[in-house]
Design an enzyme around this catalytic site. Structure first.
Site, PDB file in Angstrom:
ATOM      1  NE  ARG A 262      50.943  23.499  69.826  1.00 33.64           N
ATOM      2  CZ  ARG A 262      49.673  23.752  70.157  1.00 33.64           C
ATOM      3  NH1 ARG A 262      49.310  25.125  70.334  1.00 33.64           N
ATOM      4  NH2 ARG A 262      48.795  22.942  70.292  1.00 33.64           N
TER       5      ARG A 262
ATOM      6  CE  LYS B 262      48.262  28.783  73.745  1.00 32.23           C
ATOM      7  NZ  LYS B 262      49.670  28.255  74.035  1.00 32.23           N
TER       8      LYS B 262
HETATM    9  N1  PMM Z   1      49.738  25.441  73.691  1.00 33.05           N
HETATM   10  C1  PMM Z   1      48.616  24.661  73.489  1.00 33.05           C
HETATM   11  C2  PMM Z   1      48.795  23.123  73.319  1.00 33.05           C
HETATM   12  N2  PMM Z   1      49.930  22.660  73.158  1.00 33.05           N
HETATM   13  N3  PMM Z   1      52.197  22.836  73.229  1.00 33.05           N
HETATM   14  C3  PMM Z   1      53.219  23.831  73.067  1.00 33.05           C
HETATM   15  N4  PMM Z   1      54.497  23.220  73.115  1.00 33.05           N
HETATM   16  N5  PMM Z   1      53.167  25.138  73.414  1.00 33.05           N
HETATM   17  C4  PMM Z   1      51.980  25.725  73.376  1.00 33.05           C
HETATM   18  O1  PMM Z   1      51.932  26.966  73.638  1.00 33.05           O
HETATM   19  C5  PMM Z   1      50.721  25.096  73.460  1.00 33.05           C
HETATM   20  C6  PMM Z   1      51.099  23.355  73.179  1.00 33.05           C
HETATM   21  C7  PMM Z   1      47.097  25.073  73.708  1.00 33.05           C
HETATM   22  O2  PMM Z   1      46.605  25.469  72.485  1.00 33.05           O
HETATM   23  P1  PMM Z   1      45.512  25.073  71.447  1.00 33.05           P
HETATM   24  O3  PMM Z   1      44.539  24.444  72.163  1.00 33.05           O
HETATM   25  O4  PMM Z   1      45.537  25.934  70.604  1.00 33.05           O
HETATM   26  O5  PMM Z   1      46.441  23.781  70.978  1.00 33.05           O
END
Ligand code: PMM
Length: 294
Positions: A265, A231
């Site tokens: 994640r 991020k």
């Molecule tokens: N971050 C993203 C998308 N979905 N879901 C949860 N639970 N927590 C997060 O921090 C989160 C998420 C955005 O990141 P990406 O584009 O790499 O998926």
């Protein structure tokens, strides 16, 4: 270093049990979108997405998180039909090939319902049930686990001027309140996972403070998920583009595991599985060599 807080195991509908009482679980990210901030476009094609999902499982993902709508800052909402047609074929295809539990990253109850029908096991709602009032009822009626994440406002505007009185306590209060709302709708307490929502309406300093205080969120009584992977607060700290944030991500994952996160994640499943396992070995170590009570 404090021992890990204890959380119950999480049984899924397909018979798999996520042993959250034993170790941090790794959730691998599979974005089937043309525009996600890190891997947008790479797995937009269903075949490429299937291959990537299988690779995540082979690298040790405990859960595969599939999303069909980008939540990057400034992103416009996606039509539910479009989101549906991005994620459902990928879930069906993965379900035929691998047994790894699947979570559906969506804020729409209709998309979540279709994903669960196609074989998903967990709902990951970055709006914590705020964007679609049907969501908590759906989760309750299907008796599936749900991730409730904090976001300030909505993706289109969340990074404009993020402000809090006290970011840690404000986010904790929000999560406690959304969990209470979910339980009022019939979601079982032991099916709720909370997530402070790194990058969702937060400055770099807010994100750093949330990570430094991550243990506070375990005190809410629900397993905690931390999504820091690649991020922008890592990029801003190290002055690195998104493709060069592996070590920065590893540092945040190590800290999250040490603080008691139940799920991390991540994009880079293999390396982050090793980071988590190493931290857990330290947390369990005793001078006699006997494993510490977990
Ligand atoms: N971050 C993203 C998308 N979905 N879901 C949860 N639970 N927590 C997060 O921090 C989160 C998420 C955005 O990141 P990406 O584009 O790499 O998926």
């Amino acid at each position: 270093m404090e021992p890990r807080p204890r959380f119950d195991d999480l049984p899924l509908a397909n018979g798999t049990v996520l042993r959250l009482s034993e170790r941090t679980h790794v959730m691998g990210i599979l974005n089937v979108t043309p525009d996600s901030f890190s891997d947008g476009g790479r797995f937009f094609d269903a075949e490429a997405a299937l291959k990537q999902g299988i690779a995540l499982a082979e690298n040790g993902a405990d859960i595969i998180d599939i999303g069909g709508e980008s939540t990057r800052p400034g992103a416009e909402p996606v039509d539910p039909g479009e989101e549906f047609s991005r994620v459902v074929p990928v879930i069906e295809g993965l379900r035929e090939r691998i047994e790894t539990p699947i979570s559906i990253d969506t804020t729409k109850a209709d998309v979540a319902a279709a994903a669960l029908d196609a074989g998903a096991d967990i709902v990951n709602d970055v709006s914590a049930g705020r964007f679609d009032t049907e969501m908590v009822g759906l989760v309750a009626s299907r008796a599936v686990p749900v991730v409730l994440m904090h976001m300030l406002g909505e993706p289109r505007t969340m990074q404009e001027v993020p402000a809090y009185e006290d970011v840690v306590e404000d986010v904790a209060a929000f999560l406690a309140s959304r969990a209470a709302t979910a339980m009022e709708a019939g979601v079982a307490r032991n099916k709720i996972i909370v997530d402070p929502g790194f990058g969702f309406g937060k400055t770099r300093e807010h994100n750093l403070e949330l990570l430094r205080n991550l243990r506070r969120f375990t005190e809410l009584g629900y397993p905690v998920l931390a999504g820091t992977s690649r991020k922008s607060f890592i990029g801003a700290t190290l002055d690195l583009p998104v493709g060069e944030r592996l070590e920065g991500t590893a540092a945040t994952v190590a800290l999250a595991v040490a603080a008691g996160a139940s799920i991390v994640r991540v994009h880079d499943v293999g390396p982050m599985r090793r980071v988590a396992s190493m931290v857990e070995a330290v947390l369990r170590a005793t001078s006699s060599g006997a494993e510490r009570e977990r």
